[in-house]
Design a protein around this motif. Structure first.
Motif, mmCIF file in Angstrom:
data_model
loop_
_atom_site.group_PDB
_atom_site.id
_atom_site.type_symbol
_atom_site.label_atom_id
_atom_site.label_comp_id
_atom_site.label_asym_id
_atom_site.label_seq_id
_atom_site.Cartn_x
_atom_site.Cartn_y
_atom_site.Cartn_z
ATOM 1 N N ASP A 166 1.045 -1.133 0.302
ATOM 2 C CA ASP A 166 0.032 -0.195 0.245
ATOM 3 C C ASP A 166 0.937 1.422 -0.082
ATOM 4 O O ASP A 166 0.425 2.279 -0.342
ATOM 5 N N ASN A 167 2.231 1.314 0.601
ATOM 6 C CA ASN A 167 2.700 2.538 0.598
ATOM 7 C C ASN A 167 3.575 2.362 -0.593
ATOM 8 O O ASN A 167 3.913 3.722 -0.642
ATOM 9 N N ALA A 168 3.899 1.651 -1.256
ATOM 10 C CA ALA A 168 4.476 1.460 -2.736
ATOM 11 C C ALA A 168 3.396 2.153 -3.326
ATOM 12 O O ALA A 168 3.666 2.832 -4.911
ATOM 13 N N HIS A 169 2.119 2.109 -2.971
ATOM 14 C CA HIS A 169 0.948 2.636 -4.486
ATOM 15 C C HIS A 169 0.636 4.339 -3.797
ATOM 16 O O HIS A 169 -0.108 4.270 -2.444
ATOM 17 N N ASP A 170 0.896 5.316 -4.461
ATOM 18 C CA ASP A 170 -0.159 5.885 -4.313
ATOM 19 C C ASP A 170 -1.007 6.357 -5.061
ATOM 20 O O ASP A 170 -1.809 6.768 -6.791
ATOM 21 N N LEU A 171 -2.121 6.614 -4.524
ATOM 22 C CA LEU A 171 -3.682 6.684 -5.058
ATOM 23 C C LEU A 171 -4.313 7.839 -5.206
ATOM 24 O O LEU A 171 -4.940 8.703 -6.597
ATOM 25 N N THR A 172 -3.397 8.879 -5.440
ATOM 26 C CA THR A 172 -2.918 10.246 -6.121
ATOM 27 C C THR A 172 -2.646 10.713 -7.482
ATOM 28 O O THR A 172 -3.132 11.637 -8.313
ATOM 29 N N THR A 173 -2.034 9.355 -7.773
ATOM 30 C CA THR A 173 -1.146 9.718 -8.954
ATOM 31 C C THR A 173 -1.829 8.421 -10.231
ATOM 32 O O THR A 173 -0.886 8.249 -11.571
ATOM 33 N N ASP A 174 -2.540 7.812 -9.721
ATOM 34 C CA ASP A 174 -3.391 6.592 -10.280
ATOM 35 C C ASP A 174 -3.985 7.216 -11.669
ATOM 36 O O ASP A 174 -4.875 8.104 -12.124
ATOM 37 N N ALA A 175 -3.210 7.225 -13.214
ATOM 38 C CA ALA A 175 -4.015 7.658 -14.003
ATOM 39 C C ALA A 175 -5.589 7.821 -14.856
ATOM 40 O O ALA A 175 -5.788 9.390 -15.312
ATOM 41 N N TRP A 176 -5.767 7.330 -14.818
ATOM 42 C CA TRP A 176 -7.184 6.476 -15.146
ATOM 43 C C TRP A 176 -8.411 7.010 -14.024
ATOM 44 O O TRP A 176 -9.162 7.945 -13.884
ATOM 45 N N TYR A 177 -8.249 6.800 -12.490
ATOM 46 C CA TYR A 177 -9.494 6.901 -11.149
ATOM 47 C C TYR A 177 -7.987 7.824 -10.295
ATOM 48 O O TYR A 177 -8.128 7.110 -9.358
ATOM 49 N N PRO A 178 -7.657 9.222 -10.355
ATOM 50 C CA PRO A 178 -7.028 9.372 -9.001
ATOM 51 C C PRO A 178 -7.675 9.970 -7.701
ATOM 52 O O PRO A 178 -8.729 10.698 -8.536
ATOM 53 N N ALA A 179 -7.428 9.066 -6.914
ATOM 54 C CA ALA A 179 -8.227 9.868 -6.237
ATOM 55 C C ALA A 179 -7.132 10.981 -5.120
ATOM 56 O O ALA A 179 -6.581 11.955 -5.550
ATOM 57 N N SER A 180 -8.396 11.986 -4.688
ATOM 58 C CA SER A 180 -7.627 13.604 -3.785
ATOM 59 C C SER A 180 -7.198 13.131 -2.346
ATOM 60 O O SER A 180 -6.573 14.247 -2.476
ATOM 61 N N ALA A 181 -6.957 11.748 -2.198
ATOM 62 C CA ALA A 181 -5.590 11.890 -0.829
ATOM 63 C C ALA A 181 -5.432 10.281 -0.905
ATOM 64 O O ALA A 181 -6.431 9.450 -1.130
ATOM 65 N N ASP A 182 -4.445 9.883 -0.353
ATOM 66 C CA ASP A 182 -3.733 8.719 -0.157
ATOM 67 C C ASP A 182 -3.334 9.226 1.476
ATOM 68 O O ASP A 182 -2.124 9.318 1.806
ATOM 69 N N ALA A 183 -4.146 8.335 2.563
ATOM 70 C CA ALA A 183 -3.629 8.002 3.393
ATOM 71 C C ALA A 183 -2.534 7.446 4.138
ATOM 72 O O ALA A 183 -2.186 6.443 2.912
ATOM 73 N N PRO A 184 -1.216 7.813 4.802
ATOM 74 C CA PRO A 184 -0.134 6.866 5.377
ATOM 75 C C PRO A 184 -0.729 5.496 5.540
ATOM 76 O O PRO A 184 -1.301 5.152 5.936
ATOM 77 N N ASP A 185 0.907 5.061 5.220
ATOM 78 C CA ASP A 185 0.294 3.498 5.265
ATOM 79 C C ASP A 185 1.742 3.259 5.672
ATOM 80 O O ASP A 185 1.819 1.836 5.766
ATOM 81 N N TYR A 186 1.978 3.783 7.173
ATOM 82 C CA TYR A 186 3.107 3.360 7.822
ATOM 83 C C TYR A 186 2.680 3.929 8.808
ATOM 84 O O TYR A 186 1.987 4.636 9.282
ATOM 85 N N ASP A 187 3.064 3.560 10.338
ATOM 86 C CA ASP A 187 2.872 3.828 11.591
ATOM 87 C C ASP A 187 2.986 5.529 11.916
ATOM 88 O O ASP A 187 4.158 5.448 11.513
ATOM 89 N N GLN A 188 2.082 5.980 12.259
ATOM 90 C CA GLN A 188 1.809 7.588 12.349
ATOM 91 C C GLN A 188 2.959 7.451 13.732
ATOM 92 O O GLN A 188 3.214 8.744 14.285
ATOM 93 N N ARG A 189 2.530 6.620 15.153
ATOM 94 C CA ARG A 189 3.418 6.690 16.497
ATOM 95 C C ARG A 189 4.987 5.893 16.615
ATOM 96 O O ARG A 189 4.449 4.738 17.345
ATOM 97 N N PRO A 190 5.909 5.611 15.914
ATOM 98 C CA PRO A 190 6.716 4.474 15.425
ATOM 99 C C PRO A 190 7.342 4.913 17.334
ATOM 100 O O PRO A 190 6.623 5.901 18.197
ATOM 101 N N ALA A 191 7.744 3.651 17.196
ATOM 102 C CA ALA A 191 8.060 2.888 18.627
ATOM 103 C C ALA A 191 9.531 3.538 18.970
ATOM 104 O O ALA A 191 10.597 3.774 17.975
ATOM 105 N N GLU A 192 9.794 4.430 20.072
ATOM 106 C CA GLU A 192 11.176 4.469 20.216
ATOM 107 C C GLU A 192 11.511 4.166 21.565
ATOM 108 O O GLU A 192 11.151 3.739 22.979
#
Length: 411
Positions: A166-192
């Protein structure tokens, strides 16, 4: 129409009417029942179907296609808005400290839902004030060698799990049906994990505080109180592990008081512990000897009423014994004794005592002095004398003068 008797006509008409209207009513009721059943089924279907549709999540952002042979896109890909979660599983860091200059950290990730996409990881490792803006691909365990000790800014390790396809696929760059946004596909709260490296053990320093300058030939000095004060200092930190004759005792940075102390040889050890938990492998050691405080219980039966106990804060153990009866005795067993010292007051009105071990010779000690002292150390027998064992006896050797005795050092 044939004539029918009156009355019968009414009944016939009524009966005919009843049959006609009854058929219509039955048909109506059957239709209503059927409609109600359909409504109930539809209602049941709508009740069960709605949650299923509402709970239908998006697990993959792959764009739908017609399939072979043309494989054309048929609509936009859905946005998987639930990224994987990350956790640090193990590390040698304890309380923010690493007692080494190398580190190995294991971590893992998981999908919190039914997503089955493969997971990869991205890491950051730094000891700068500002957090880097870039991430590096990494795998568990993460290892790093050659760390600097006690840096001004701690080291920080951060890791985040990534939904790889999913992270490798950017929905906003699809040629036929581009999306207006693509939510991040990685953990937004990294372990630290943050820590400071310190692999160097501290050094411990100390000395025994005493007002009596013991110049005997023994390695450890004799105390003139049943307590001891030791001053401790460390090259790192203010925490210590201390033992007295191999038993744990409380101690602290600066002045530590050990009390009350029983008679005999004592060995005090103090090892500094730095904030990282490193312990001094060569602790500070102090050995000393504690005299035996003379008590009324040391008087044999024949002399039990001849002695009196007096409290005095300047005396050894806070008290001393006094007797004016010639021959009054105190005794207790000893073994492997060379040196004998008597701790007792001195004064112009005091008499004499005699001391011996077993059936050996009596050693006379004169307590009379023009220089009064609350506590004086009298040398009775030298440190280079032969070994003795048996019952050590102290007896009053003067007539008409009181004697005061406080403690005995027999070592």
């Amino acid at each position: 129409m044939a004539d029918v008797p009156r009355g019968h006509t009414a009944r016939w008409a009524t009966g005919s009417n009843a049959r006609g209207e009854g058929g219509s009513m039955h048909a109506y009721r059957r239709a209503a029942a059927g409609a109600a059943a359909l409504v109930a089924v539809a209602a049941a279907l709508s009740v069960t179907a709605a949650p299923a549709d509402a709970a239908d999540p998006c697990y993959s952002e792959a764009q739908p296609t017609t399939g072979p042979p043309l494989d054309l896109p048929t609509g936009p890909g859905c946005d998987d808005t639930v990224p994987p979660e990350t956790s640090i599983d193990s590390s040698p860091v304890v309380g923010g400290w690493l007692r080494a200059t190398s580190v190995s950290i294991t971590f893992s990730g998981r999908h919190p839902d039914a997503d089955s996409d493969p997971i990869s990881y991205e890491c950051q490792f730094f000891n700068s004030v500002s957090t880097p803006t870039t991430w590096q691909s990494c795998t568990s365990p993460f290892s790093r060698d050659g760390l600097d000790e006690n840096t001004a800014t701690p080291y920080t390790f951060r890791v985040r799990a990534v939904d790889t396809p999913d992270n490798a696929h950017d929905l906003t760059t699809d040629a036929w049906y581009p999306a207006s946004a693509d939510a991040p596909d990685y953990d937004q709260r990294p372990a630290e994990l943050s820590f400071t490296a310190d692999a160097t053990a501290p050094n411990t320093f100390g000395f025994l505080r005493t007002t009596y300058a013991d110049d005997s030939g023994f390695d450890g000095p004799m105390l003139v109180a049943n307590s001891a004060q030791v001053r401790l200092q460390s090259s790192q930190g203010t925490t210590y592990r201390c033992t007295l004759n191999r038993k744990d005792v409380a101690c602290n940075d600066g002045l530590t008081t050990l009390r009350p102390l029983g008679a005999g040889w004592k060995r005090f050890e103090a090892a500094a512990v730095d904030p990282a938990g490193n312990v001094d492998p060569s602790p500070f050691v102090e050995e000393f000897f504690v005299p035996r405080n003379l008590a009324l219980g040391n008087a044999p039966r024949a002399s039990r009423g001849d002695w009196r106990r007096f409290r005095d804060p300047g005396a050894f153990g806070g008290d001393y014994l006094e007797s004016a009866r010639y021959g009054a005795m105190l005794s207790f067993p000893v073994r492997n004794v060379r040196e004998i010292r008597l701790l007792a007051p001195a004064g112009p009105q005091l008499g004499r005592v005699e001391i011996r071990v077993g059936r050996g010779q009596w050693y006379r000690v004169n307590l009379s002095s023009s220089d009064p002292q609350k506590l004086k150390v009298y040398a009775v027998r030298g440190a280079l004398s032969g070994l003795l064992a048996g019952t050590l006896q102290v007896r009053v050797a003067s007539h008409g003068k009181p004697v005061r005795v406080d403690a005995i050092s027999a070592r």
